[in-house]
Every structure is written in structure tokens, then in C-alpha cells.
Design a protein around this motif. Structure first.
Motif, PDB file in Angstrom:
ATOM      1  N   ALA A  81       0.873  -1.170  -0.133  1.00  0.00           N
ATOM      2  CA  ALA A  81       0.204  -0.053  -0.106  1.00  0.00           C
ATOM      3  C   ALA A  81       0.877   1.228   0.035  1.00  0.00           C
ATOM      4  N   PRO A  82       1.331   1.419  -1.299  1.00  0.00           N
ATOM      5  CA  PRO A  82       2.274   2.690  -1.248  1.00  0.00           C
ATOM      6  C   PRO A  82       1.317   3.861  -1.341  1.00  0.00           C
ATOM      7  N   SER A  83       1.570   5.083  -0.622  1.00  0.00           N
ATOM      8  CA  SER A  83       0.627   6.082  -0.913  1.00  0.00           C
ATOM      9  C   SER A  83       1.252   7.499  -0.930  1.00  0.00           C
ATOM     10  N   PRO A  84       1.023   8.382  -1.741  1.00  0.00           N
ATOM     11  CA  PRO A  84       1.856   9.742  -1.665  1.00  0.00           C
ATOM     12  C   PRO A  84       0.848  10.661  -0.890  1.00  0.00           C
ATOM     13  N   THR A  85       1.265  11.451  -0.167  1.00  0.00           N
ATOM     14  CA  THR A  85       0.596  12.741   0.773  1.00  0.00           C
ATOM     15  C   THR A  85       0.489  13.853  -0.266  1.00  0.00           C
ATOM     16  N   ASP A  86      -0.875  14.073  -0.417  1.00  0.00           N
ATOM     17  CA  ASP A  86      -1.328  15.141  -1.486  1.00  0.00           C
ATOM     18  C   ASP A  86      -1.348  16.459  -0.799  1.00  0.00           C
ATOM     19  N   ALA A  87      -1.898  16.319   0.366  1.00  0.00           N
ATOM     20  CA  ALA A  87      -2.040  17.694   0.940  1.00  0.00           C
ATOM     21  C   ALA A  87      -2.245  17.578   2.540  1.00  0.00           C
ATOM     22  N   GLY A  88      -2.342  18.540   3.406  1.00  0.00           N
ATOM     23  CA  GLY A  88      -2.350  18.298   4.833  1.00  0.00           C
ATOM     24  C   GLY A  88      -1.066  17.696   5.445  1.00  0.00           C
ATOM     25  N   THR A  89      -1.102  17.224   6.610  1.00  0.00           N
ATOM     26  CA  THR A  89      -0.057  16.530   7.215  1.00  0.00           C
ATOM     27  C   THR A  89      -0.617  15.469   7.939  1.00  0.00           C
ATOM     28  N   GLY A  90       0.128  14.375   8.266  1.00  0.00           N
ATOM     29  CA  GLY A  90      -0.390  13.014   9.017  1.00  0.00           C
ATOM     30  C   GLY A  90       0.887  12.392   9.791  1.00  0.00           C
ATOM     31  N   GLY A 124       8.222   3.520  15.487  1.00  0.00           N
ATOM     32  CA  GLY A 124       8.660   5.032  15.424  1.00  0.00           C
ATOM     33  C   GLY A 124       7.391   5.703  14.699  1.00  0.00           C
ATOM     34  N   ARG A 125       7.453   6.943  14.972  1.00  0.00           N
ATOM     35  CA  ARG A 125       6.491   7.879  14.557  1.00  0.00           C
ATOM     36  C   ARG A 125       7.062   8.716  13.215  1.00  0.00           C
ATOM     37  N   ARG A 126       6.177   8.567  12.398  1.00  0.00           N
ATOM     38  CA  ARG A 126       6.509   9.120  10.716  1.00  0.00           C
ATOM     39  C   ARG A 126       5.500  10.138  10.771  1.00  0.00           C
ATOM     40  N   GLU A 127       6.179  11.286  10.184  1.00  0.00           N
ATOM     41  CA  GLU A 127       5.426  12.600   9.855  1.00  0.00           C
ATOM     42  C   GLU A 127       5.531  12.764   8.389  1.00  0.00           C
ATOM     43  N   ALA A 128       4.147  12.569   7.710  1.00  0.00           N
ATOM     44  CA  ALA A 128       3.773  12.589   6.208  1.00  0.00           C
ATOM     45  C   ALA A 128       3.542  14.015   6.019  1.00  0.00           C
ATOM     46  N   VAL A 129       4.116  14.383   4.908  1.00  0.00           N
ATOM     47  CA  VAL A 129       3.846  15.813   4.470  1.00  0.00           C
ATOM     48  C   VAL A 129       3.839  15.645   2.859  1.00  0.00           C
ATOM     49  N   PRO A 180      -4.512  12.588  10.914  1.00  0.00           N
ATOM     50  CA  PRO A 180      -4.050  13.971  10.606  1.00  0.00           C
ATOM     51  C   PRO A 180      -3.340  14.562  11.799  1.00  0.00           C
ATOM     52  N   THR A 181      -2.547  15.434  11.171  1.00  0.00           N
ATOM     53  CA  THR A 181      -1.946  16.391  12.160  1.00  0.00           C
ATOM     54  C   THR A 181      -1.938  17.969  11.889  1.00  0.00           C
ATOM     55  N   SER A 182      -2.977  17.894  10.981  1.00  0.00           N
ATOM     56  CA  SER A 182      -3.038  19.491  10.534  1.00  0.00           C
ATOM     57  C   SER A 182      -4.816  19.859  10.522  1.00  0.00           C
ATOM     58  N   SER A 183      -4.816  20.767  10.692  1.00  0.00           N
ATOM     59  CA  SER A 183      -6.299  21.385  10.585  1.00  0.00           C
ATOM     60  C   SER A 183      -6.960  21.057   9.227  1.00  0.00           C
ATOM     61  N   LYS A 184      -6.021  20.890   8.159  1.00  0.00           N
ATOM     62  CA  LYS A 184      -6.667  20.658   6.900  1.00  0.00           C
ATOM     63  C   LYS A 184      -6.719  19.442   6.454  1.00  0.00           C
ATOM     64  N   GLY A 185      -6.474  18.397   7.627  1.00  0.00           N
ATOM     65  CA  GLY A 185      -6.593  16.887   7.347  1.00  0.00           C
ATOM     66  C   GLY A 185      -5.345  16.370   6.527  1.00  0.00           C
TER      67      GLY A 185
END
Length: 177
Positions: free
Chosen positions: A16-25, A32-37, A54-59
Motif C-alpha cells: 500500500a504505497p501512498s503519496p501525501t497530496d495535502a495536509g499532514t499526518g 517509530g512515529r513518521r510525519e507525512a507531508v 491527520p496532524t493539521s487542521s486541513k486534514g
């Protein structure tokens, strides 16, 4: 893209590869904890436990392309992969704009009713090729470009001569013998 709610620990039966398009998670994976941007790709192998939120108000907008184990094995054989049949990734989160672009193009081809089967398969193969040449653990080289087997050259020549939408990998296999 899709805005995702928090997810409990889970795993997939597929790659399940997936690019982050918007927001952060953020997701927990491999202790470990990973920060996706935007611009990063989550690389989750079958059976790999992970969470997500999600870790941003934009999802957090991302889309997975799921590749089942059987399809992955077939594509690895087609790519003349020299590594193990079960691919694992060095890192669960990478910054790879080329991979992100290839995943988005593959997803678009699956959603396009006018896309040929060949286009879909080639786009998926380009994703798998990038995954194994840049992110698989351990690294295993593929055959260099320009030194393809005779059957591959025959198929490439046939595609150039018969550029049509009804071509599939099966029809090319028949042409190449």
C-alpha cells in the motif's frame, strides 16, 4: 485526495504505497512515529502494523494504490527481480517525488474508463519498478536498460508498429512467444 480520520493499529494484505497530496499526518510503524507531508510517500508492506492520523487542521489527504501479493510477484518476475519474492521496504516513509507522480498516474489510469489495459499495467509496473529499484530492502538491481531479452525487444517493436488501445500484457506475451 481523501481526508483521513485517525485509524487504529491495522495491517493490509497488500502492498500500500501512498503519496501525501495535502495536509499532514503521522503514523506509527516499525517502532517509530513518521510525519507525512506533501511530497512524501508511505510505503507499507503486507502484514506491516501501522496507525495513522491527520496532524493539521486541513486534514491528511493521501490515496493508497493497493497491489496484492500475487500481482506483485508477477510484476517482479516481469521486471526480472533478483531479490526475494516478498519485498520489504527500507523505510516506511520516503521523500520521492518520482514515485509519488507514478502512483498518481497509475491511480488516474485505473479511474479512466478510456485507459487501455496496457496503459494501466505499464503504469502499475512503473510504480513497482521504482519501489524495488529505490526503496526495497535489500537493494537488488534490475537488468540494465538497452540489454533487454529478444522477446522484450520484439514486444517493444510490435507496440510501436501497432499503437492501439486493445493491447494487454497477455497479447504482448503472445507476440514475444
Amino acid at each position: 485526495g481523501w481526508s483521513r480520520p485517525a485509524s487504529a493499529p491495522h495491517m493490509h494484505d497488500s502492498y500500500a504505497p501512498s503519496p501525501t497530496d495535502a495536509g499532514t499526518g503521522a503514523f506509527d510503524c516499525r517502532h517509530g512515529r513518521r510525519e507525512a507531508v506533501p511530497g512524501t510517500c508511505n510505503l507499507i508492506a503486507p502484514g506491516e502494523w501501522h496507525t495513522g492520523q491527520p496532524t493539521s487542521s486541513k486534514g491528511w489527504d493521501y490515496r493508497n494504490i493497493h497491489v496484492d501479493r500475487e500481482t506483485m510477484s508477477r510484476l517482479l518476475r516481469d521486471l526480472e527481480w533478483k531479490g526475494p519474492p516478498e519485498v520489504s521496504f527500507r523505510y516506511p516513509l520516503v521523500s520521492d517525488p518520482v514515485l509519488a507522480h507514478r502512483i498518481r498516474r497509475a491511480l488516474a489510469s485505473f479511474e479512466d474508463p478510456d485507459a487501455s489495459q496496457l496503459e494501466r499495467e505499464v503504469r502499475l509496473m512503473s510504480v513497482v519498478s521504482r519501489l524495488v529499484t529505490h526503496h526495497a530492502s535489500p537493494d537488488q538491481p534490475l537488468r540494465p536498460v538497452g540489454r533487454e531479452p529478444r522477446a522484450v525487444r520484439q514486444a517493444m517493436e510490435w507496440i510501436e508498429a501497432h499503437a492501439c488501445k486493445g493491447v494487454s500484457l497477455q497479447s504482448l506475451a503472445t507476440v514475444a512467444g
